[in-house]
Design a protein around this motif. Structure first.
Motif, PDB file in Angstrom:
ATOM      1  N   ASP A 169       0.815  -1.222   0.000  1.00  0.00           N
ATOM      2  CA  ASP A 169       0.000   0.000   0.000  1.00  0.00           C
ATOM      3  C   ASP A 169       0.847   1.271   0.000  1.00  0.00           C
ATOM      4  O   ASP A 169       0.307   2.376  -0.105  1.00  0.00           O
ATOM      5  CB  ASP A 169      -0.908   0.030   1.238  1.00  0.00           C
ATOM      6  CG  ASP A 169      -2.030  -1.002   1.171  1.00  0.00           C
ATOM      7  OD1 ASP A 169      -2.346  -1.452   0.058  1.00  0.00           O
ATOM      8  OD2 ASP A 169      -2.575  -1.354   2.235  1.00  0.00           O
ATOM      9  N   ALA A 196       2.940   4.491  -0.789  1.00  0.00           N
ATOM     10  CA  ALA A 196       2.809   5.445  -1.896  1.00  0.00           C
ATOM     11  C   ALA A 196       4.145   5.660  -2.600  1.00  0.00           C
ATOM     12  O   ALA A 196       5.219   5.457  -2.021  1.00  0.00           O
ATOM     13  CB  ALA A 196       2.287   6.776  -1.358  1.00  0.00           C
ATOM     14  N   GLU A 197       4.086   6.111  -3.815  1.00  0.00           N
ATOM     15  CA  GLU A 197       5.305   6.419  -4.570  1.00  0.00           C
ATOM     16  C   GLU A 197       6.060   7.559  -3.874  1.00  0.00           C
ATOM     17  O   GLU A 197       5.459   8.530  -3.420  1.00  0.00           O
ATOM     18  CB  GLU A 197       4.946   6.837  -5.995  1.00  0.00           C
ATOM     19  CG  GLU A 197       6.162   7.092  -6.873  1.00  0.00           C
ATOM     20  CD  GLU A 197       5.789   7.287  -8.336  1.00  0.00           C
ATOM     21  OE1 GLU A 197       6.580   7.926  -9.059  1.00  0.00           O
ATOM     22  OE2 GLU A 197       4.718   6.804  -8.751  1.00  0.00           O
ATOM     23  N   ALA A 239       7.558   7.444  -1.021  1.00  0.00           N
ATOM     24  CA  ALA A 239       7.495   7.391   0.436  1.00  0.00           C
ATOM     25  C   ALA A 239       8.861   7.002   1.027  1.00  0.00           C
ATOM     26  O   ALA A 239       9.736   6.496   0.331  1.00  0.00           O
ATOM     27  CB  ALA A 239       6.433   6.392   0.887  1.00  0.00           C
ATOM     28  N   LYS A 251       8.687   2.157  -7.026  1.00  0.00           N
ATOM     29  CA  LYS A 251       7.924   3.227  -6.373  1.00  0.00           C
ATOM     30  C   LYS A 251       8.812   4.383  -5.912  1.00  0.00           C
ATOM     31  O   LYS A 251       8.354   5.275  -5.207  1.00  0.00           O
ATOM     32  CB  LYS A 251       7.127   2.668  -5.189  1.00  0.00           C
ATOM     33  CG  LYS A 251       5.974   1.758  -5.623  1.00  0.00           C
ATOM     34  CD  LYS A 251       4.983   1.536  -4.488  1.00  0.00           C
ATOM     35  CE  LYS A 251       3.756   0.773  -4.980  1.00  0.00           C
ATOM     36  NZ  LYS A 251       2.736   0.612  -3.918  1.00  0.00           N
ATOM     37  N   ALA A 266       6.828   6.012   6.225  1.00  0.00           N
ATOM     38  CA  ALA A 266       5.691   5.167   5.873  1.00  0.00           C
ATOM     39  C   ALA A 266       5.868   3.760   6.423  1.00  0.00           C
ATOM     40  O   ALA A 266       4.916   3.136   6.907  1.00  0.00           O
ATOM     41  CB  ALA A 266       5.529   5.117   4.357  1.00  0.00           C
TER      42      ALA A 266
END
Length: 276
Positions: free
Chosen positions: A133, A135-136, A138, A182, A202
């Protein structure tokens, strides 16, 4: 040693004797106090889980005539240096790959004495339910020491977040990342500070002992965990040449006893896996 990760690795002999003393005017028998421990074993540990385990064993050392002194450390450097300079008789905080690398880097004569448990390194997050999950762009924090940093990267590789050039190399670094789809930012942090980093990243890959010390159970609170066939068994380390010390032989017997296995299983509820 576990993102992480002494961590989660000797004690003495001489049994205390109790003598029955016959009373003068009657036939009552009194028992004299147990003999006082006449030898001392000093062991360096991380507070959790090593400190918990060794403090549990203290009375059993006393029964063997050994005074166990437990010294707690909050880092991964001083316990080995203190063992080398003879301030300690043994330490119990690290896995063998970490010890081997440390010995090589500092030219020390320390060896693994007995493996005790595997403390799986795991991925934690305050915001995500699973690693995928993320995010790009992070940020992910990992331990900054060579072996645990590599261990963390291998776990990230296994979770599909990055790709390493050789995931079987236990000493990979961020330079060995060949794919990062990512565009994650990998930040290397002192292992003891990783739980605190959770507010700012993250994901954090945290060694088991520091996770437990922060109230995090790897089995219940992580979102991904290292496999139980991990090569990173936590060990008791000693100085080369001390293998035949009577006190260390007592340590080996007690730390691999059925009572120790039961304590590990009940205290840590599956987050540590005994290997004896």
């Amino acid at each position: 040693m576990i993102k992480n990760l002494k961590p989660f690795a000797a004690l003495c002999v001489v049994a205390g004797l109790a003598f029955g003393l016959a009373g003068c005017g009657d036939k009552k028998t009194e028992t004299a106090p147990a003999a006082k421990a006449d030898k001392t074993l000093v062991i360096g540990v991380s507070p959790v889980p090593g400190g918990d385990m060794m403090n549990f064993l203290k009375p059993k050392f006393a029964e063997k005539g050994v005074n166990l002194k437990v010294v707690e450390f909050s880092d991964y450097v001083q316990p080995n240096m203190a063992l080398s300079d003879k301030s300690l008789d043994a330490n119990f905080f690290q896995h063998k790959p970490y010890l081997d690398d440390f010995v090589k880097q500092h030219n020390l004569k320390l060896v693994s004495y007995v493996p005790v448990f595997i403390a799986p390194i795991a991925i934690y997050s305050k915001t995500l339910k699973k690693p995928s999950d993320i995010a790009e762009g992070a940020t992910v924090s990992i331990p900054n020491d060579p072996t645990n940093g590599g261990r963390a990267l291998i776990l990230l590789h296994q979770q599909g977040l990055i790709k390493l050039d050789n995931p079987k190399n236990l000493f990979v670094t961020p330079a060995n990342i060949v794919e990062n789809p990512k565009k994650l930012k990998i930040v290397e942090v002192e292992a003891a500070q990783l739980p605190r980093s959770l507010d700012d990243v993250a994901l954090a890959v945290i060694n088991c002992n520091f996770a437990l010390g922060a109230g995090l159970n790897p089995v219940k609170d992580s979102i991904a965990i290292e496999a139980k066939d991990s090569p990173y068994a936590n060990i008791v380390a000693i100085r080369a040449g001390d293998e035949n010390s009577p006190e260390l032989k007592v340590l080996k017997d007690l730390i691999t006893s059925p009572e120790m296995r039961q304590f590990i299983n009940e205290k840590f509820k599956g987050s540590l896996v005994p290997v004896f």
